[in-house]
Design an enzyme around this catalytic site. Structure first.
Site, PDB file in Angstrom:
ATOM      1  N   LYS A 208       0.831  -1.207   0.000  1.00  0.00           N
ATOM      2  CA  LYS A 208       0.000   0.000   0.000  1.00  0.00           C
ATOM      3  C   LYS A 208       0.865   1.256   0.000  1.00  0.00           C
ATOM      4  O   LYS A 208       0.651   2.175  -0.788  1.00  0.00           O
ATOM      5  CB  LYS A 208      -0.931  -0.018   1.206  1.00  0.00           C
ATOM      6  N   GLU A 214      10.031  -5.841   3.934  1.00  0.00           N
ATOM      7  CA  GLU A 214      10.238  -7.136   3.282  1.00  0.00           C
ATOM      8  C   GLU A 214       9.876  -7.062   1.805  1.00  0.00           C
ATOM      9  O   GLU A 214      10.606  -7.556   0.927  1.00  0.00           O
ATOM     10  CB  GLU A 214       9.405  -8.222   3.965  1.00  0.00           C
ATOM     11  N   GLY A 270      -5.192  -5.589   5.503  1.00  0.00           N
ATOM     12  CA  GLY A 270      -4.468  -6.516   4.642  1.00  0.00           C
ATOM     13  C   GLY A 270      -5.053  -7.908   4.623  1.00  0.00           C
ATOM     14  O   GLY A 270      -5.160  -8.541   3.566  1.00  0.00           O
ATOM     15  N   ARG A 271      -5.454  -8.415   5.781  1.00  0.00           N
ATOM     16  CA  ARG A 271      -5.979  -9.783   5.849  1.00  0.00           C
ATOM     17  C   ARG A 271      -7.395  -9.897   5.289  1.00  0.00           C
ATOM     18  O   ARG A 271      -7.946 -10.991   5.201  1.00  0.00           O
ATOM     19  CB  ARG A 271      -5.925 -10.284   7.286  1.00  0.00           C
ATOM     20  N   GLU A 356      -4.524 -12.490  13.822  1.00  0.00           N
ATOM     21  CA  GLU A 356      -4.179 -11.077  13.768  1.00  0.00           C
ATOM     22  C   GLU A 356      -5.398 -10.232  14.126  1.00  0.00           C
ATOM     23  O   GLU A 356      -5.262  -9.128  14.658  1.00  0.00           O
ATOM     24  CB  GLU A 356      -3.653 -10.699  12.380  1.00  0.00           C
ATOM     25  N   HIS A 387      -2.731 -38.822   9.560  1.00  0.00           N
ATOM     26  CA  HIS A 387      -1.530 -39.622   9.802  1.00  0.00           C
ATOM     27  C   HIS A 387      -0.466 -38.829  10.543  1.00  0.00           C
ATOM     28  O   HIS A 387       0.701 -39.216  10.546  1.00  0.00           O
ATOM     29  CB  HIS A 387      -0.997 -40.156   8.474  1.00  0.00           C
ATOM     30  N   LYS A 507       9.019  -5.020  14.350  1.00  0.00           N
ATOM     31  CA  LYS A 507       9.492  -4.377  13.124  1.00  0.00           C
ATOM     32  C   LYS A 507      10.317  -3.132  13.444  1.00  0.00           C
ATOM     33  O   LYS A 507      11.336  -2.866  12.794  1.00  0.00           O
ATOM     34  CB  LYS A 507       8.302  -4.016  12.223  1.00  0.00           C
TER      35      LYS A 507
END
Length: 544
Positions: A208, A214, A270-271, A356, A387, A507
């Site tokens: 954005k 990152e 964002g999510r 979050e 399993h 961060k």
């Protein structure tokens, strides 16, 4: 603003007393007492069918849960969200992921402005661009057709697109491949491009602000990779990069034509952004028409959540059951188990959406919570999980409610495979609910010393969610189901589902530490003794 703690409300106290009364009642007891339980404890909406009969609930439990939802103001908060009110109080923002899939012509106002026309303008721009890539009209700088789309983002700018791409791979154009880079670990980028031709590669940079550490580290590496592979002329960048951003100046500085910048808004977390321009890679893969169907599935669940009675409302029921197990049964996690290989990234996507959003210890009024919030969501596709970790779910000491996701039809009907698959959905839910008693184990001729090891206590709750087939509309409905279930939980707990301050501190510290790691001279460290020692050790040994 002062809010009553949910634990002080009459319905909460009534639920606590009710929980004590039914503590010894098992799921098996509930079925034995009610022959119609399995036929009536279900709900449907937006193409999804929810069987919630295998939960540790009675009709009275459900009545009290719905009363709790009303006492905590769920309905008013839901309407405030859909109306564009700024319910994200800590950031003074509206919460309008529902506007991203609103029909053209709808009106949803933020600060007096209808945001729906802007949403559809972006969708149309995305569709036009996706068509040029899919048709081959968009060419790289050398004139070659684009064959690989690499989405560079992190968090919701990665987890949503990669989940949707994998989930809808059946609908994707197989002449195009999508790859995803999110981790600042250089290995992520290196492995994503190791076999690619720069001349046939298009990068989507999703940030954005166009400053996310990152994402921009990976974007700069991608830019260098393109330039190294195509002769070094910076003009080629415009043919191999597009942006999902709102920072036109930074985008232009990078070398991307701002005509190929697709925007979104601060009222989209964002999510919750999969169905915004963040979904550009998905749209290119599956085409604008299928992306429109995806939005239609979201919209159908939005309408169900907004209009269905609470007692028959899928997200409300699932959210309230999560509250019940978290706060009245001591459950700390919920397993989401999709019996559909295409949904292999769905549990990872839900981890961000749920944790979050509701990993909060402070209420909307700034006061500490007085109950447990934010269970851990996790999972793996069936039957692989059977399993590995199902052992703990069946016979471990932790209560882990489960959501089983299944489909009536498969896109890949290979012999009896799908019947095998779905038989396991039903069998696992049955086994968790009813278990196997010592008497049943003995009746199988099991030696007495082995009997305790083969007993299944049962009484372990689950939901079974079924749909006809995993198509774009169904995926949209499924994602929106969990979005609104998360919202329901947050409303009951009185927390803000839409901020994420908890991601900030690490961060901020990393920005300081990276300067210390890269300092040409020995830095003066002022961290704790452990962090100082780790920095010194890393600096001393990284070149060896």
């Amino acid at each position: 603003m002062s809010l009553p703690a949910p634990t002080d409300l009459p319905a909460w106290k009534a639920l606590a007393a009710h929980r004590e009364r039914i503590a010894a009642t098992t799921i098996g007891d509930l079925f034995a007492a009610d022959a119609t339980r399995g036929e009536r404890m279900h709900a449907e909406g937006a193409g999804l069918f929810l069987d919630y009969s295998k939960n540790r609930v009675t009709d009275e439990t459900l009545r009290l849960l719905v009363t709790l939802a009303r006492e905590t103001g769920l309905e008013a908060r839901r309407e405030a969200m859909f109306s564009g009110e700024k319910i994200n109080l800590t950031e003074n923002r509206a919460v309008l992921h529902v506007a991203l899939r609103a029909p053209e012509g709808a009106t949803i106002n933020v600060d007096g402005e209808n945001v729906v026309p802007a949403v559809h303008a972006v969708l149309k721009a995305m569709g036009a661009f996706a068509d040029t890539v899919r048709s081959g009209a968009w060419r790289g700088a050398s004139g070659k057709r684009i064959k690989t789309i690499v989405n560079i983002g992190i968090g919701g700018s990665d987890l949503g697109p990669v989940m949707a791409y994998e989930a809808l791979r059946h609908y994707s154009d197989r002449s195009l491949t999508c790859r995803f880079v999110s981790n600042v670990d250089g290995t992520d980028f290196a492995e994503a491009v190791v076999d690619l031709d720069p001349a046939e590669t298009l990068f989507i940079i999703s940030s954005k602000t166009f400053t996310t550490l990152e994402t921009m580290a990976n974007a700069q590496t991608a830019r260098a990779w393109i330039l190294a592979g195509m002769g070094g002329d910076a003009a080629v960048v415009a043919r191999h990069f597009v942006a999902v951003s709102t920072n036109a100046a930074k985008v232009a500085e990078f070398g991307i034509d701002t005509a190929n910048m697709f925007g979104f808004w601060d009222w989209v977390g964002g999510r919750y952004s999969l169905d915004s321009a963040i979904g550009l890679s998905t749209m290119i893969a599956i085409g604008p028409q299928n992306f429109a169907s995806l939005l239609g599935g979201f919209r159908a669940m939005d309408e169900h959540f907004r209009t269905a009675p609470l007692e028959q409302n899928l997200p409300v029921l699932m959210g309230l059951l999560a509250v019940l197990y978290t706060d009245f049964f001591g459950a700390q996690s919920i397993a989401v188990l999709p019996y559909e290989q295409y949904l292999k990234r769905f549990p990872a996507y839900l981890q961000q959406l749920t944790m979050e959003s509701n990993g909060k210890s402070v209420r909307l009024d700034g006061q500490p919570v007085t109950c447990s919030t934010g269970p851990v969501y996790w999972g793996e596709p069936g039957t692989n999980g059977q399993h590995s970790f199902y052992q703990l779910i069946h016979q471990g000491t932790h209560l882990i409610p489960c959501d089983f996701l299944g489909f009536n039809r498969s896109h890949n009907q290979l012999g009896r495979h799908h019947d095998y698959l779905i038989s396991n959905v039903f069998a696992q839910a049955e086994a968790l609910a009813f278990g196997k008693s010592a008497e049943e184990v003995r009746a199988e001729g099991t030696p007495e010393w082995l009997v305790p090891h083969r007993v299944f206590a049962g009484n372990r709750p689950s939901n079974v969610i079924m749909a006809d087939i995993l198509d774009p509309a169904t995926l949209g409905a499924l994602v929106a189901l969990y979005e609104h279930a998360v919202f329901t939980q947050g409303a009951v707990w009185g927390i803000n589902c839409f901020d994420q301050w908890g991601v900030e501190l690490g961060k901020q510290l990393a920005q300081k530490i990276i300067c210390e790691l890269e300092s040409p001279t020995e830095p003066k460290l002022k961290h704790d003794s452990s962090t100082n020692a780790l920095i010194r050790r890393y600096r001393a040994r990284r070149a060896k």
